[in-house]
Write a protein that holds these residues in place. Structure first.
Motif, short mmCIF file in Angstrom:
data_model
loop_
_atom_site.label_atom_id
_atom_site.label_comp_id
_atom_site.label_asym_id
_atom_site.label_seq_id
_atom_site.Cartn_x
_atom_site.Cartn_y
_atom_site.Cartn_z
N GLN A 264 39.22 38.79 42.56
CA GLN A 264 38.41 39.84 41.95
C GLN A 264 38.54 39.74 40.43
O GLN A 264 39.65 39.86 39.89
CB GLN A 264 38.87 41.22 42.42
CG GLN A 264 38.81 41.41 43.93
CD GLN A 264 37.40 41.34 44.46
OE1 GLN A 264 36.47 41.94 43.88
NE2 GLN A 264 37.19 40.61 45.55
N GLU A 265 37.40 39.51 39.75
CA GLU A 265 37.44 39.42 38.29
C GLU A 265 37.66 40.80 37.70
O GLU A 265 37.03 41.78 38.10
CB GLU A 265 36.14 38.81 37.76
CG GLU A 265 36.18 38.58 36.25
CD GLU A 265 34.97 37.82 35.73
OE1 GLU A 265 34.81 37.77 34.50
OE2 GLU A 265 34.20 37.28 36.56
N GLN A 266 38.56 40.87 36.72
CA GLN A 266 38.91 42.13 36.07
C GLN A 266 38.12 42.29 34.76
O GLN A 266 37.56 41.31 34.24
CB GLN A 266 40.41 42.16 35.80
CG GLN A 266 41.26 42.00 37.06
CD GLN A 266 40.98 43.05 38.11
OE1 GLN A 266 41.28 44.23 37.89
NE2 GLN A 266 40.39 42.65 39.23
N SER A 270 40.43 38.36 33.46
CA SER A 270 41.46 37.81 34.33
C SER A 270 41.05 37.96 35.80
O SER A 270 40.03 38.59 36.11
CB SER A 270 42.80 38.51 34.08
OG SER A 270 42.74 39.87 34.47
N LEU A 272 42.38 38.99 39.79
CA LEU A 272 43.37 39.61 40.65
C LEU A 272 43.13 39.16 42.08
O LEU A 272 42.00 39.21 42.57
CB LEU A 272 43.27 41.14 40.56
CG LEU A 272 44.18 41.93 41.52
CD1 LEU A 272 45.64 41.73 41.16
CD2 LEU A 272 43.81 43.41 41.51
#
Length: 283
Positions: A264-266, A270, A272
């Motif tokens: 999952q793109e933050q 970044s 996760l």
């Protein structure tokens, strides 16, 4: 002065061979295998070779080329590389077929024991890395759902250029390697970077076979892991990323659907990933 990373087949092969000889005790583990089992396995492997020769009318020139190639694989120190890429996945499937917990896959030739302890949460980076920051959160549990206090997550991976520390020049010794030990809640949180696809070293004997057969040498991006806990079976696995060009044609045939992450793109760019590990109790 900047040190440029590099990895040749001969250097990687020699390092993998040295590690295998230092870290494994293969003959001790099978010293009590009955002679009739050795006889059966040896005869069936040789019979399969003989059948292939007869079926395809192998010539003496081809036979001598095989001998020369086998000699070169040994001279290059590439047997760990060759066997781990082309054979280990079948051994792993047989050895872990009984498990009810997480699926595993091959170890590969680049594991090094003794990585630094980094706590339940920490980073594997020992220098600044240009790759995308990644955080892996998870819990180690038994098959009954109980968190496993004292469990360990031993991870290793390549850097943003596709190289492993200790198998290429230019990286700190333990870069992108570490052991994470969980507390009573079984939770861990690992800070690293997203790994990259890479080609296995192919300038030696293994590469010669790959080229002659018209294959490719690519492996998809993956994070290696060994997860252990008292009273439970060791899990060895690789975790993969959706959308990689080589998930469906991995040269090592090690990708399994159960090992695919859901990154999952933050907001900060970044990544996760949340991936729990369930271990089988020892019998």
């Amino acid at each position: 002065m900047t040190t440029v990373e590099s990895a040749t087949a001969s250097a990687s092969g020699a390092a993998a061979t040295d590690r295998f000889q230092a870290d494994k005790s293969p003959f001790a583990a099978v010293k009590d295998v009955p002679k009739d089992r050795v006889d059966t396995l040896a005869h069936e492997v040789l019979s399969a070779v003989h059948a292939t020769i007869r079926k395809h009318q192998v010539t003496y020139d081809e036979y001598n080329a095989l001998k020369a190639w086998l000699i070169q694989v040994g001279a290059d120190g590439e047997w760990p590389l060759f066997l781990d890429v082309f054979v280990e996945h079948a051994v792993e499937e047989v050895a872990t077929a009984h498990r009810k917990g997480n699926k595993g896959t091959i170890e590969g030739p680049y594991y090094v024991p003794g990585a630094p302890e980094r706590g339940a949460e920490g980073s594997t980076l020992e220098r600044e890395e240009s790759g995308t920051p990644l955080v892996w959160e998870g819990v180690i549990r038994s098959t009954d759902g109980t968190p496993l206090a004292g469990g360990k997550v031993d991870v290793w991976q390549d850097d943003n250029a596709g190289f492993y520390s200790q198998f290429s020049e230019g990286q700190p010794e333990w870069n992108l390697r570490g052991v994470f030990t969980v507390g009573d809640d079984g939770k861990f949180r690992i800070h690293t970077i997203k790994p990259q696809p890479y080609q296995i070293p192919h300038d030696g004997a293994t590469g010669a076979l790959i080229e002659a057969a018209g294959w490719h040498a690519w492996r998809p991006a993956h994070i290696h892991v060994k997860v252990s806990a008292p009273g439970h079976e060791l899990l060895t696995a690789q975790l993969y990323f959706p959308g990689d060009d080589h998930n469906n044609d991995d040269i090592a045939q090690a990708v399994k659907p159960e090992l695919m992450l859901d990154p999952q793109e933050q907001p900060d760019g970044s990544i996760l990933v949340q991936y729990d590990v369930t271990l089988d109790p020892t019998s």
